[in-house]
Design a protein around this motif. Structure first.
Motif, short mmCIF file in Angstrom:
data_model
loop_
_atom_site.label_atom_id
_atom_site.label_comp_id
_atom_site.label_asym_id
_atom_site.label_seq_id
_atom_site.Cartn_x
_atom_site.Cartn_y
_atom_site.Cartn_z
N ILE A 55 0.83 -1.20 0.00
CA ILE A 55 0.00 0.00 0.00
C ILE A 55 0.87 1.25 0.00
O ILE A 55 0.58 2.24 -0.70
N LEU A 56 1.96 1.22 0.77
CA LEU A 56 2.83 2.39 0.80
C LEU A 56 3.57 2.60 -0.52
O LEU A 56 3.94 3.74 -0.86
N ASN A 57 3.76 1.54 -1.29
CA ASN A 57 4.47 1.65 -2.57
C ASN A 57 3.56 1.97 -3.75
O ASN A 57 4.04 2.04 -4.89
N VAL A 58 2.26 2.15 -3.52
CA VAL A 58 1.34 2.44 -4.61
C VAL A 58 1.68 3.75 -5.32
O VAL A 58 1.69 3.82 -6.55
N PRO A 59 1.98 4.86 -4.60
CA PRO A 59 2.32 6.09 -5.34
C PRO A 59 3.56 5.94 -6.22
O PRO A 59 3.65 6.58 -7.27
N GLN A 60 4.50 5.12 -5.81
CA GLN A 60 5.70 4.94 -6.62
C GLN A 60 5.47 3.95 -7.76
O GLN A 60 5.96 4.15 -8.87
N HIS A 65 2.02 -1.03 -12.13
CA HIS A 65 2.94 -1.93 -11.45
C HIS A 65 2.57 -2.14 -9.99
O HIS A 65 3.39 -2.62 -9.21
N MET A 66 1.39 -1.78 -9.58
CA MET A 66 0.99 -2.00 -8.20
C MET A 66 0.76 -3.49 -7.96
O MET A 66 0.71 -4.29 -8.89
N ALA A 67 0.58 -3.84 -6.71
CA ALA A 67 0.36 -5.24 -6.35
C ALA A 67 -0.93 -5.76 -6.95
O ALA A 67 -1.92 -5.03 -7.04
N PRO A 68 -0.95 -7.03 -7.38
CA PRO A 68 -2.18 -7.55 -8.01
C PRO A 68 -3.39 -7.52 -7.10
O PRO A 68 -4.51 -7.29 -7.55
N TRP A 69 -3.18 -7.76 -5.78
CA TRP A 69 -4.35 -7.79 -4.90
C TRP A 69 -4.95 -6.39 -4.74
O TRP A 69 -6.17 -6.25 -4.61
N ILE A 70 -4.11 -5.35 -4.79
CA ILE A 70 -4.65 -3.98 -4.71
C ILE A 70 -5.44 -3.66 -5.97
O ILE A 70 -6.53 -3.06 -5.92
N ARG A 71 -4.92 -4.07 -7.14
CA ARG A 71 -5.65 -3.84 -8.39
C ARG A 71 -6.98 -4.58 -8.39
O ARG A 71 -7.99 -4.06 -8.87
N ALA A 72 -6.99 -5.80 -7.84
CA ALA A 72 -8.25 -6.56 -7.80
C ALA A 72 -9.27 -5.90 -6.88
O ALA A 72 -10.47 -5.82 -7.20
#
Length: 254
Positions: A55-60, A65-72
């Protein structure tokens, strides 16, 4: 003299002594297992620690390229909002359509429209619908509104979309209108009313049937097939034989 071998009456046997009960095992705290899992989940390789890092790496990382579970999760939330919006819009459209169908004036026989050019077509249609909709579960006014909405939809969408289905609907709607005018118009003015109805239907058909042609579409001639050239294939052609000299026997030849 006392006998040492005589049994003593005041001696209590050990078998009759009360046996102490074992102490019950101490019960674990009801949230001890949850607390243990929580502590392990926040370790360096724990599940919650890795998810928080994603979650913290989403802005970067960005949406790509965000995590698949966040995209889902984001896609699921977006789909839920879209579904709720569609359901709300559908309910609003159905409510507005119901109000439109129930707010139209009552259709009666022969006394619904004023004297005008449109009344030549509209009056027989209203009369025909009022005469033949007595046994229907909906009111005659609703049937008249559906008939009018069908014609407007067919002519407008048929002009913009050029759909064959809408053109067929417009053709059937016009034929039904002509039939109702012919049936409900008195005999003395039936011919004039029918002629004006067909004329109006023809003029509106120029819009509804826009782009329709009866000419056969002739396709373009096919391009000749090109033979692929292969530079690795060499065809050796024999050299042409020299032509025989026609004047070989000429005595004046040099």
């Amino acid at each position: 003299m006392q006998n040492n071998n005589a049994p003593r009456t005041d001696h209590q046997e050990l078998a009759h002594l009360p046996v102490p009960f074992p102490k019950p095992p101490t019960k674990d705290h009801p949230f001890a297992a949850l607390r243990t899992w929580w502590d392990k989940a926040w370790e360096d390789d724990g599940v919650l620690n890795l998810m928080w890092t994603d979650i913290l790496n989403v802005p970067q990382d960005g949406p790509r390229h965000m995590a698949p579970w966040i995209r889902a999760v984001l896609m699921l939330v977006a789909a839920s909002f879209i579904l709720l919006a569609v359901v709300a819009a559908g309910e609003a459209v159905l409510r507005a359509l119901h109000q439109l169908l129930t707010a139209v004036p009552t259709v009666q026989v022969g006394v619904d429209t004023p004297d005008s050019v449109l009344a030549i077509v509209d009056q027989p249609v209203r009369t025909y619908i009022a005469q033949h909709s007595a046994g229907l579960p909906i009111a005659a006014s609703t049937v008249y509104t559906l008939w009018l909405a069908t014609g407007i939809t067919a002519v407008v969408l048929g002009y913009f979309t050029r759909s064959n289905a809408l053109r067929a609907m417009w053709t059937g709607w016009g034929a039904a209108t002509v039939f109702m005018v012919w049936t409900a118009t008195p005999d003395t003015s039936r011919t004039i009313a029918l002629a004006l109805t067909v004329l109006a239907w023809t003029l509106l058909s120029a819009l509804a049937l826009n782009g329709l042609t009866l000419r056969r579409t002739v396709g373009r001639p096919a391009h000749p097939a090109k033979t692929p050239t292969r530079p690795d294939v060499h065809i050796h052609m024999p050299a042409p034989a020299p032509a025989a000299d026609q004047h070989s026997n000429c005595p004046f030849r040099d």
